[in-house]
Design a protein around this motif. Structure first.
Motif, PDB file in Angstrom:
ATOM      1  N   ASN A  22       0.819  -1.210   0.000  1.00 15.68           N
ATOM      2  CA  ASN A  22       0.000   0.000   0.000  1.00 15.68           C
ATOM      3  C   ASN A  22       0.857   1.267   0.000  1.00 15.68           C
ATOM      4  O   ASN A  22       0.353   2.345  -0.311  1.00 15.68           O
ATOM      5  N   LYS A  28      -1.483   1.465  -3.889  1.00 16.92           N
ATOM      6  CA  LYS A  28      -2.613   2.300  -3.471  1.00 16.92           C
ATOM      7  C   LYS A  28      -3.749   2.215  -4.485  1.00 16.92           C
ATOM      8  O   LYS A  28      -4.925   2.128  -4.115  1.00 16.92           O
ATOM      9  N   PHE A  31      -5.469  -1.258  -4.091  1.00 20.35           N
ATOM     10  CA  PHE A  31      -6.329  -1.350  -2.916  1.00 20.35           C
ATOM     11  C   PHE A  31      -7.539  -0.414  -3.026  1.00 20.35           C
ATOM     12  O   PHE A  31      -8.617  -0.721  -2.513  1.00 20.35           O
TER      13      PHE A  31
END
Length: 77
Positions: A22, A28, A31
C-alpha cells in the motif's frame, strides 16, 4: 495448537505485506479499486437483502390478512 500458531503468523505476515504494498503508487491504486469493488458488492448484497425482506414481509402480511379473514368468517353465525 501448532496450526493456530501458523494461522496467526500467516495473518500477521499478510497484513505486513499488504501494508508495504500500500506504500507504493500502484499498490494504493490496487487497494482503492479493491475497496470500491468490495463496497459495490456489499451494497448490491445489502440492497438485494432488503428487497427480499420486503417481499417476504408483504407475503407474510398477506397470509396474516387471509387468516384473519378466514377466522372472521368462521366466527360469523
Amino acid at each position: 495448537m501448532k496450526n493456530v500458531f501458523w494461522l496467526i503468523v500467516g495473518i500477521g505476515a499478510g497484513f505486513v505485506v499488504a501494508h508495504e504494498i500500500n506504500k507504493t503508487q500502484s499498490g494504493k491504486r490496487f487497494f482503492s479499486e479493491l475497496d470500491s469493488r468490495v463496497r459495490e458488492f456489499t451494497d448490491t448484497v445489502g440492497d438485494a437483502y432488503k428487497e427480499r425482506e420486503a417481499q417476504l414481509r408483504d407475503a407474510a402480511e398477506s397470509v396474516v390478512a387471509r387468516v384473519e379473514d378466514a377466522a372472521e368468517d368462521l366466527t360469523k353465525p
